[in-house]
Design a protein around this motif. Structure first.
Motif, PDB file in Angstrom:
ATOM      1  N   MET A   1      45.226  35.249  48.173  1.00 43.62           N
ATOM      2  CA  MET A   1      43.963  34.714  47.686  1.00 43.62           C
ATOM      3  C   MET A   1      42.919  35.790  47.451  1.00 43.62           C
ATOM      4  O   MET A   1      42.089  35.656  46.591  1.00 43.62           O
ATOM      5  CB  MET A   1      43.395  33.697  48.688  1.00 43.62           C
ATOM      6  CG  MET A   1      43.920  32.319  48.499  1.00 43.62           C
ATOM      7  SD  MET A   1      43.663  31.821  46.818  1.00 43.62           S
ATOM      8  CE  MET A   1      43.888  30.135  46.946  1.00 43.62           C
ATOM      9  N   ILE A   2      42.984  36.872  48.230  1.00 42.58           N
ATOM     10  CA  ILE A   2      42.004  37.951  48.080  1.00 42.58           C
ATOM     11  C   ILE A   2      42.156  38.598  46.710  1.00 42.58           C
ATOM     12  O   ILE A   2      41.181  38.899  46.052  1.00 42.58           O
ATOM     13  CB  ILE A   2      42.165  38.996  49.213  1.00 42.58           C
ATOM     14  CG1 ILE A   2      41.877  38.331  50.551  1.00 42.58           C
ATOM     15  CG2 ILE A   2      41.265  40.187  48.999  1.00 42.58           C
ATOM     16  CD1 ILE A   2      42.184  39.199  51.731  1.00 42.58           C
ATOM     17  N   ASN A   3      43.381  38.794  46.267  1.00 41.01           N
ATOM     18  CA  ASN A   3      43.623  39.411  44.963  1.00 41.01           C
ATOM     19  C   ASN A   3      43.116  38.543  43.813  1.00 41.01           C
ATOM     20  O   ASN A   3      42.607  39.055  42.828  1.00 41.01           O
ATOM     21  CB  ASN A   3      45.108  39.691  44.775  1.00 41.01           C
ATOM     22  CG  ASN A   3      45.572  40.833  45.672  1.00 41.01           C
ATOM     23  OD1 ASN A   3      44.761  41.653  46.080  1.00 41.01           O
ATOM     24  ND2 ASN A   3      46.849  40.859  45.984  1.00 41.01           N
ATOM     25  N   ILE A   4      43.276  37.244  43.919  1.00 41.84           N
ATOM     26  CA  ILE A   4      42.811  36.334  42.877  1.00 41.84           C
ATOM     27  C   ILE A   4      41.294  36.391  42.771  1.00 41.84           C
ATOM     28  O   ILE A   4      40.743  36.415  41.669  1.00 41.84           O
ATOM     29  CB  ILE A   4      43.300  34.890  43.144  1.00 41.84           C
ATOM     30  CG1 ILE A   4      44.817  34.826  42.969  1.00 41.84           C
ATOM     31  CG2 ILE A   4      42.624  33.917  42.204  1.00 41.84           C
ATOM     32  CD1 ILE A   4      45.433  33.500  43.283  1.00 41.84           C
ATOM     33  N   LYS A   9      36.477  38.295  39.809  1.00 39.63           N
ATOM     34  CA  LYS A   9      35.239  39.084  39.737  1.00 39.63           C
ATOM     35  C   LYS A   9      35.332  40.142  38.637  1.00 39.63           C
ATOM     36  O   LYS A   9      34.393  40.339  37.856  1.00 39.63           O
ATOM     37  CB  LYS A   9      34.942  39.728  41.088  1.00 39.63           C
ATOM     38  CG  LYS A   9      34.508  38.725  42.131  1.00 39.63           C
ATOM     39  CD  LYS A   9      34.273  39.379  43.471  1.00 39.63           C
ATOM     40  CE  LYS A   9      33.938  38.300  44.511  1.00 39.63           C
ATOM     41  NZ  LYS A   9      33.729  38.873  45.833  1.00 39.63           N
ATOM     42  N   VAL A  10      36.463  40.819  38.544  1.00 39.62           N
ATOM     43  CA  VAL A  10      36.650  41.854  37.516  1.00 39.62           C
ATOM     44  C   VAL A  10      36.600  41.226  36.122  1.00 39.62           C
ATOM     45  O   VAL A  10      35.944  41.751  35.209  1.00 39.62           O
ATOM     46  CB  VAL A  10      37.970  42.617  37.742  1.00 39.62           C
ATOM     47  CG1 VAL A  10      38.310  43.487  36.538  1.00 39.62           C
ATOM     48  CG2 VAL A  10      37.907  43.454  39.002  1.00 39.62           C
ATOM     49  N   VAL A  11      37.291  40.098  35.952  1.00 44.70           N
ATOM     50  CA  VAL A  11      37.290  39.414  34.651  1.00 44.70           C
ATOM     51  C   VAL A  11      35.870  38.977  34.293  1.00 44.70           C
ATOM     52  O   VAL A  11      35.428  39.124  33.146  1.00 44.70           O
ATOM     53  CB  VAL A  11      38.257  38.210  34.671  1.00 44.70           C
ATOM     54  CG1 VAL A  11      38.051  37.313  33.462  1.00 44.70           C
ATOM     55  CG2 VAL A  11      39.699  38.690  34.727  1.00 44.70           C
ATOM     56  N   SER A  12      35.139  38.476  35.263  1.00 40.64           N
ATOM     57  CA  SER A  12      33.761  38.032  35.024  1.00 40.64           C
ATOM     58  C   SER A  12      32.885  39.200  34.582  1.00 40.64           C
ATOM     59  O   SER A  12      32.124  39.095  33.607  1.00 40.64           O
ATOM     60  CB  SER A  12      33.166  37.407  36.284  1.00 40.64           C
ATOM     61  OG  SER A  12      33.913  36.308  36.681  1.00 40.64           O
ATOM     62  N   ILE A  13      33.007  40.310  35.286  1.00 39.43           N
ATOM     63  CA  ILE A  13      32.203  41.488  34.945  1.00 39.43           C
ATOM     64  C   ILE A  13      32.590  42.018  33.558  1.00 39.43           C
ATOM     65  O   ILE A  13      31.731  42.359  32.750  1.00 39.43           O
ATOM     66  CB  ILE A  13      32.345  42.577  36.031  1.00 39.43           C
ATOM     67  CG1 ILE A  13      31.676  42.089  37.318  1.00 39.43           C
ATOM     68  CG2 ILE A  13      31.746  43.896  35.573  1.00 39.43           C
ATOM     69  CD1 ILE A  13      31.951  42.954  38.526  1.00 39.43           C
ATOM     70  N   LEU A  14      33.894  42.073  33.270  1.00 41.59           N
ATOM     71  CA  LEU A  14      34.338  42.537  31.956  1.00 41.59           C
ATOM     72  C   LEU A  14      33.863  41.613  30.833  1.00 41.59           C
ATOM     73  O   LEU A  14      33.474  42.073  29.761  1.00 41.59           O
ATOM     74  CB  LEU A  14      35.871  42.633  31.919  1.00 41.59           C
ATOM     75  CG  LEU A  14      36.480  43.840  32.619  1.00 41.59           C
ATOM     76  CD1 LEU A  14      38.009  43.737  32.609  1.00 41.59           C
ATOM     77  CD2 LEU A  14      36.045  45.133  31.959  1.00 41.59           C
ATOM     78  N   LEU A  15      33.868  40.327  31.103  1.00 38.63           N
ATOM     79  CA  LEU A  15      33.404  39.353  30.126  1.00 38.63           C
ATOM     80  C   LEU A  15      31.927  39.562  29.804  1.00 38.63           C
ATOM     81  O   LEU A  15      31.533  39.597  28.635  1.00 38.63           O
ATOM     82  CB  LEU A  15      33.655  37.936  30.650  1.00 38.63           C
ATOM     83  CG  LEU A  15      33.471  36.783  29.685  1.00 38.63           C
ATOM     84  CD1 LEU A  15      34.403  36.927  28.492  1.00 38.63           C
ATOM     85  CD2 LEU A  15      33.725  35.471  30.382  1.00 38.63           C
TER      86      LEU A  15
END
Length: 198
Positions: A1-4, A9-15
Motif C-alpha cells: 500500500m505504501i508504494n501505491i 503522489k508522484v502522478v499527481s505532482i506530474l499531472l
C-alpha cells in the motif's frame, strides 16, 4: 500500500507540472503574438506614417516655392529637401511593406526621381515648364496620400489581431483557473482516497 500511495503522489505532482507547463507555453505563444502585433503597429505603421507626413511637408514646400517662383529655394534649399526626402525613403524602405504598399512605394520613388530630373532642367536651362513640375508634384502627393491610407488600414488590421489575441488570452486564463481548481480537487482526491479493504 505504501508504494501505491507514493505512485499516486508522484502522478499527481506530474499531472500538475504538465498542466502548468502546457498553460505556460500557450500563454507564451499568445503574449509573443501580442508583442509582435504591437511592435508592428509602432515600427511599421506609426513610424511609416510619420515618414510619409514629413515627406509630404517637404513636397509641399517644393510646390510652394515653385508656385511663388522662389528661385532662392532652388539655389539653396532644394538639395537639402531632396536629401531629407531621400533619407525618409531609405528609412521607410526598411519597414515591412504589403504587396500593394510596395507597388505604390516604388511608383512614389520613381516619380520622385523624375521630379528631381525635372527640377535640374528647370533650374539649369529653364526649359521645363512649371506645369510639368506641378504635375509631377501632384502625382507624388497622391502616392503619399495613398500610402498613408494603407498605414491606417494596416494599423487597423494589427489592432484587430491584438484585440483577438487579448480575447484569446482572457479565455485561456479563465479556462486555466477552472482547470486548476478541478485539478486541485482531483489531486486531493488521489492523495487522500484510500479504498477500504474488505
Amino acid at each position: 500500500m505504501i508504494n501505491i500511495n507514493k505512485i499516486k503522489k508522484v502522478v499527481s505532482i506530474l499531472l500538475v507540472f504538465l498542466i502548468v507547463l502546457t498553460t505556460n507555453l500557450v500563454d507564451k505563444d499568445n503574449f509573443n503574438s501580442l508583442k509582435k502585433s504591437v511592435t508592428t503597429i509602432y515600427e511599421d505603421r506609426i513610424v511609416a506614417s510619420d515618414l510619409l507626413f514629413e515627406s509630404l511637408l517637404l513636397i509641399h514646400e517644393k510646390e510652394t516655392a515653385l508656385i511663388s517662383s522662389d528661385s532662392l529655394f532652388y539655389q539653396k534649399r532644394n538639395k537639402q529637401t531632396n536629401d531629407e526626402i531621400k533619407n525618409y525613403i531609405e528609412v521607410y524602405d526598411q519597414t515591412k511593406l504589403t504587396s500593394k504598399e510596395h507597388i505604390l512605394f516604388n511608383e512614389f520613388k520613381n516619380e520622385f526621381n523624375h521630379l528631381k530630373k525635372l527640377e535640374e532642367s528647370y533650374v539649369g536651362s529653364k526649359s521645363v515648364n512649371k506645369s510639368e513640375l506641378l504635375k509631377s508634384i501632384d502625382k507624388i502627393t497622391n502616392k503619399l496620400q495613398s500610402l498613408s491610407k494603407i498605414q491606417l488600414e494596416e494599423g487597423k488590421q494589427q489592432m484587430f489581431i491584438s484585440n483577438k489575441t487579448i480575447k484569446t488570452i482572457d479565455l485561456f486564463t479563465q479556462i486555466e483557473i477552472v482547470f486548476l481548481i478541478m485539478m486541485a480537487i482531483l489531486v486531493q482526491f488521489i492523495i487522500f482516497y484510500d479504498p477500504k479493504k474488505k
